[in-house]
Design a protein around this motif. Structure first.
Motif, PDB file in Angstrom:
ATOM      1  N   ARG A   1      45.998  34.807  36.533  1.00 39.26           N
ATOM      2  CA  ARG A   1      46.911  35.890  36.292  1.00 39.26           C
ATOM      3  C   ARG A   1      46.618  36.850  35.086  1.00 39.26           C
ATOM      4  NH1 ARG A   1      52.097  35.907  37.738  1.00 39.26           N
ATOM      5  NH2 ARG A   1      52.590  36.802  36.025  1.00 39.26           N
ATOM      6  N   GLY A   2      47.127  38.169  35.156  1.00 38.03           N
ATOM      7  CA  GLY A   2      46.675  39.132  34.227  1.00 38.03           C
ATOM      8  C   GLY A   2      47.455  38.777  32.930  1.00 38.03           C
ATOM      9  N   ILE A   3      46.666  39.062  31.729  1.00 44.25           N
ATOM     10  CA  ILE A   3      47.490  38.990  30.451  1.00 44.25           C
ATOM     11  C   ILE A   3      48.359  39.852  30.325  1.00 44.25           C
ATOM     12  CG2 ILE A   3      47.026  38.708  27.763  1.00 44.25           C
ATOM     13  CD1 ILE A   3      43.731  38.449  28.761  1.00 44.25           C
ATOM     14  N   GLY A   4      49.699  39.170  29.991  1.00 40.07           N
ATOM     15  CA  GLY A   4      51.086  40.150  29.498  1.00 40.07           C
ATOM     16  C   GLY A   4      51.497  40.998  31.063  1.00 40.07           C
ATOM     17  N   SER A   5      51.554  40.105  31.899  1.00 42.88           N
ATOM     18  CA  SER A   5      51.640  40.698  33.236  1.00 42.88           C
ATOM     19  C   SER A   5      53.271  41.200  33.344  1.00 42.88           C
ATOM     20  CB  SER A   5      51.196  39.946  34.484  1.00 42.88           C
ATOM     21  OG  SER A   5      51.587  38.471  34.307  1.00 42.88           O
ATOM     22  N   ASP A   6      53.741  42.378  33.863  1.00 44.63           N
ATOM     23  CA  ASP A   6      54.976  42.752  34.300  1.00 44.63           C
ATOM     24  C   ASP A   6      55.348  42.304  35.701  1.00 44.63           C
ATOM     25  OD1 ASP A   6      54.266  45.884  33.088  1.00 44.63           O
ATOM     26  OD2 ASP A   6      54.631  44.209  31.945  1.00 44.63           O
ATOM     27  N   ARG A   7      54.633  42.952  36.329  1.00 45.35           N
ATOM     28  CA  ARG A   7      54.715  42.903  37.965  1.00 45.35           C
ATOM     29  C   ARG A   7      53.133  42.682  38.739  1.00 45.35           C
ATOM     30  NH1 ARG A   7      56.484  47.812  39.704  1.00 45.35           N
ATOM     31  NH2 ARG A   7      54.749  48.213  40.962  1.00 45.35           N
ATOM     32  N   LEU A   8      52.547  41.810  38.996  1.00 45.60           N
ATOM     33  CA  LEU A   8      51.216  41.702  39.448  1.00 45.60           C
ATOM     34  C   LEU A   8      51.156  41.916  40.999  1.00 45.60           C
ATOM     35  CD1 LEU A   8      49.709  38.526  37.785  1.00 45.60           C
ATOM     36  CD2 LEU A   8      49.076  40.979  37.121  1.00 45.60           C
ATOM     37  N   LEU A   9      50.438  42.856  41.439  1.00 44.36           N
ATOM     38  CA  LEU A   9      50.385  43.124  42.755  1.00 44.36           C
ATOM     39  C   LEU A   9      49.606  42.158  43.542  1.00 44.36           C
ATOM     40  CD1 LEU A   9      49.739  46.827  42.869  1.00 44.36           C
ATOM     41  CD2 LEU A   9      51.924  45.908  43.117  1.00 44.36           C
ATOM     42  N   ARG A  10      50.228  41.800  44.749  1.00 44.96           N
ATOM     43  CA  ARG A  10      49.518  40.889  45.426  1.00 44.96           C
ATOM     44  C   ARG A  10      48.481  41.533  46.228  1.00 44.96           C
ATOM     45  NH1 ARG A  10      51.252  35.419  45.747  1.00 44.96           N
ATOM     46  NH2 ARG A  10      50.382  35.411  47.820  1.00 44.96           N
ATOM     47  N   VAL A  11      47.299  41.318  45.966  1.00 46.88           N
ATOM     48  CA  VAL A  11      46.277  41.988  46.856  1.00 46.88           C
ATOM     49  C   VAL A  11      45.277  41.150  46.924  1.00 46.88           C
ATOM     50  CG1 VAL A  11      46.931  44.566  46.041  1.00 46.88           C
ATOM     51  CG2 VAL A  11      45.274  43.294  44.897  1.00 46.88           C
ATOM     52  N   SER A  12      44.327  41.243  48.200  1.00 43.29           N
ATOM     53  CA  SER A  12      43.225  40.619  48.509  1.00 43.29           C
ATOM     54  C   SER A  12      42.022  40.769  47.831  1.00 43.29           C
ATOM     55  CB  SER A  12      42.820  40.716  49.937  1.00 43.29           C
ATOM     56  OG  SER A  12      42.407  41.934  50.225  1.00 43.29           O
ATOM     57  N   GLU A  13      41.390  39.851  47.637  1.00 44.91           N
ATOM     58  CA  GLU A  13      39.897  40.153  46.628  1.00 44.91           C
ATOM     59  C   GLU A  13      39.285  41.234  47.272  1.00 44.91           C
ATOM     60  OE1 GLU A  13      37.328  37.148  44.385  1.00 44.91           O
ATOM     61  OE2 GLU A  13      37.410  36.702  46.196  1.00 44.91           O
ATOM     62  N   ARG A  14      39.156  41.533  48.547  1.00 49.81           N
ATOM     63  CA  ARG A  14      38.387  42.612  49.177  1.00 49.81           C
ATOM     64  C   ARG A  14      38.860  43.821  48.701  1.00 49.81           C
ATOM     65  NH1 ARG A  14      33.961  42.747  50.614  1.00 49.81           N
ATOM     66  NH2 ARG A  14      33.827  44.795  49.459  1.00 49.81           N
ATOM     67  N   VAL A  15      40.280  43.984  48.602  1.00 47.86           N
ATOM     68  CA  VAL A  15      40.876  45.054  48.094  1.00 47.86           C
ATOM     69  C   VAL A  15      40.297  45.580  46.637  1.00 47.86           C
ATOM     70  CG1 VAL A  15      42.870  46.493  47.238  1.00 47.86           C
ATOM     71  CG2 VAL A  15      42.815  45.339  49.355  1.00 47.86           C
ATOM     72  N   ILE A  16      40.430  44.178  45.748  1.00 42.89           N
ATOM     73  CA  ILE A  16      39.914  44.606  44.282  1.00 42.89           C
ATOM     74  C   ILE A  16      38.363  45.004  44.259  1.00 42.89           C
ATOM     75  CG2 ILE A  16      39.572  43.324  42.156  1.00 42.89           C
ATOM     76  CD1 ILE A  16      42.309  41.716  42.786  1.00 42.89           C
ATOM     77  N   ILE A  17      37.841  44.426  45.250  1.00 37.09           N
ATOM     78  CA  ILE A  17      36.542  44.511  45.239  1.00 37.09           C
ATOM     79  C   ILE A  17      36.077  46.307  45.592  1.00 37.09           C
ATOM     80  CG2 ILE A  17      33.999  44.195  46.597  1.00 37.09           C
ATOM     81  CD1 ILE A  17      34.979  41.242  46.627  1.00 37.09           C
ATOM     82  N   ASP A  18      36.885  46.669  46.568  1.00 33.07           N
ATOM     83  CA  ASP A  18      36.572  48.186  46.965  1.00 33.07           C
ATOM     84  C   ASP A  18      37.126  49.079  45.893  1.00 33.07           C
ATOM     85  OD1 ASP A  18      35.713  47.257  49.432  1.00 33.07           O
ATOM     86  OD2 ASP A  18      37.718  47.612  50.396  1.00 33.07           O
ATOM     87  N   PHE A  19      38.178  48.784  45.188  1.00 34.35           N
ATOM     88  CA  PHE A  19      38.639  49.320  44.330  1.00 34.35           C
ATOM     89  C   PHE A  19      37.627  49.509  42.944  1.00 34.35           C
ATOM     90  CE2 PHE A  19      40.862  49.293  39.916  1.00 34.35           C
ATOM     91  CZ  PHE A  19      41.322  50.365  40.009  1.00 34.35           C
ATOM     92  N   THR A  20      37.053  48.263  42.697  1.00 35.52           N
ATOM     93  CA  THR A  20      35.959  48.247  41.419  1.00 35.52           C
ATOM     94  C   THR A  20      34.929  49.017  41.985  1.00 35.52           C
ATOM     95  OG1 THR A  20      35.433  46.376  42.287  1.00 35.52           O
ATOM     96  CG2 THR A  20      36.785  46.299  40.408  1.00 35.52           C
ATOM     97  N   TYR A  21      34.352  49.096  43.040  1.00 35.12           N
ATOM     98  CA  TYR A  21      33.117  49.748  43.604  1.00 35.12           C
ATOM     99  C   TYR A  21      33.422  51.221  43.592  1.00 35.12           C
ATOM    100  CZ  TYR A  21      30.203  46.071  44.703  1.00 35.12           C
ATOM    101  OH  TYR A  21      29.386  44.752  44.680  1.00 35.12           O
ATOM    102  N   GLN A  22      34.683  51.565  44.186  1.00 36.47           N
ATOM    103  CA  GLN A  22      35.043  53.247  44.175  1.00 36.47           C
ATOM    104  C   GLN A  22      35.027  53.557  42.725  1.00 36.47           C
ATOM    105  OE1 GLN A  22      38.367  53.640  46.658  1.00 36.47           O
ATOM    106  NE2 GLN A  22      37.496  52.685  48.382  1.00 36.47           N
ATOM    107  N   LEU A  23      35.990  53.049  41.824  1.00 36.05           N
ATOM    108  CA  LEU A  23      35.948  53.323  40.755  1.00 36.05           C
ATOM    109  C   LEU A  23      34.668  53.359  39.940  1.00 36.05           C
ATOM    110  CD1 LEU A  23      37.989  54.052  38.532  1.00 36.05           C
ATOM    111  CD2 LEU A  23      38.260  51.668  37.748  1.00 36.05           C
ATOM    112  N   SER A  24      33.970  52.553  39.877  1.00 33.59           N
ATOM    113  CA  SER A  24      32.410  52.456  39.162  1.00 33.59           C
ATOM    114  C   SER A  24      31.682  53.760  39.596  1.00 33.59           C
ATOM    115  CB  SER A  24      31.588  51.301  39.409  1.00 33.59           C
ATOM    116  OG  SER A  24      31.203  51.061  40.780  1.00 33.59           O
ATOM    117  N   VAL A  25      31.465  54.174  40.790  1.00 26.75           N
ATOM    118  CA  VAL A  25      31.022  55.185  41.367  1.00 26.75           C
ATOM    119  C   VAL A  25      31.460  56.498  40.650  1.00 26.75           C
ATOM    120  CG1 VAL A  25      30.408  56.701  43.217  1.00 26.75           C
ATOM    121  CG2 VAL A  25      30.182  54.102  43.562  1.00 26.75           C
ATOM    122  N   LEU A  26      32.634  56.595  40.654  1.00 23.94           N
ATOM    123  CA  LEU A  26      33.290  57.701  40.229  1.00 23.94           C
ATOM    124  C   LEU A  26      33.056  58.041  38.606  1.00 23.94           C
ATOM    125  CD1 LEU A  26      36.521  58.148  42.336  1.00 23.94           C
ATOM    126  CD2 LEU A  26      34.580  59.885  42.341  1.00 23.94           C
TER     127      LEU A  26
END
Length: 190
Positions: free
Chosen positions: A3-28
Motif C-alpha cells: 500500500r502507498g504511504i498516506g493513501s487516501d484512495r488507492l486505485l486498483r490497477v493491474s501491474e501491467r497498467v503501472i508498468i505502461d504508466f512508468t515507461y510512458q512517463l520515463s520516455v516523456l
C-alpha cells in the motif's frame, strides 16, 4: 505490491497498467518535459481507460500542491521502495532514470510471476490426471478384480484383501476423501 504511504484512495490497477504508466512517463521525462506536462500529454494521447484514470488522479493531486511522489503514494499501490526511489529521483534530478528502473523492475517481477505460474501448472496437471486415473481405477477396475478373485475360489494375500477393502470403502464413502481433498485445497489457497 504494498500500500502507498498516506493513501487516501488507492486505485486498483493491474501491474501491467503501472508498468505502461512508468515507461510512458520515463520516455516523456527523458525528453525534458516537466512532470505535469508529461502527464497531460500522456492523458491526451492515451486510449487505455485505466491509465487515463491514474494520470488524471495524479494530476489532480499535483495541482492541489502535492509532490509527484506524494501524489503517486496516494493513487497507486506502490511499494515504499519505489516511492523512495521516486523521491530520490525528484531530489537528485534524475527522475526519468528512476522511473525507468522502476518500470524495468516491475516488468521483470511480472515475468518471474508468469514463469512461476507456468511452472506450477505442470504439477497441477499431473496431479489431476493421476487423480482422474485413480478414480477410474477405483470405480471400474477394483470391482472387476474383486469379482474375478471371488470366482477363483483361491484365498487372496492379506495385502490384496486390504487394498480391495480400502478401495471398496473409498467407493462406498467417496464423499469423505473428496471432502478432505477440497478442505486441503481450500487451506492451500488461503
Amino acid at each position: 505490491m504494498g500500500r502507498g504511504i498516506g493513501s487516501d484512495r488507492l486505485l486498483r490497477v493491474s501491474e501491467r497498467v503501472i508498468i505502461d504508466f512508468t515507461y510512458q512517463l520515463s520516455v516523456l521525462l527523458s525528453q525534458s518535459y516537466l512532470v505535469q506536462e508529461s502527464l497531460e500529454l500522456m492523458a491526451s494521447m492515451n486510449t487505455q481507460v485505466r491509465i487515463k484514470k491514474v494520470i488524471y488522479s495524479v494530476l489532480e493531486k499535483i495541482n492541489s500542491g502535492l509532490s509527484f511522489s506524494d501524489a503517486l503514494s496516494r493513487i497507486l499501490p506502490l511499494d515504499r521502495f519505489f516511492l523512495a526511489m521516486i523521491k530520490a529521483g525528484e531530489a537528485s534530478g534524475n527522475l526519468p532514470e528512476q522511473i525507468a528502473r522502476i518500470g524495468d523492475h516491475l516488468e521483470k517481477r511480472q515475468l518471474y510471476r508468469q514463469k512461476l505460474n507456468k511452472a506450477s501448472l505442470y504439477p497441477i496437471v499431473v496431479f489431476s490426471v493421476t487423480l482422474f486415473a485413480s478414480v477410474i481405477f477405483i470405480a471400474f477396475a477394483v470391482p472387476m478384480l474383486t469379482n474375478f478373485a471371488s470366482t477363483l475360489q483361491v484365498p487372496l494375500p492379506v495385502s490384496t484383501q486390504r487394498f480391495i477393502g480400502v478401495m471398496e470403502w473409498t467407493r462406498r464413502f467417496y464423499y469423505i476423501p473428496v471432502s478432505v481433498g477440497i478442505f486441503i485445497w481450500l487451506l492451500s489457497v488461503w
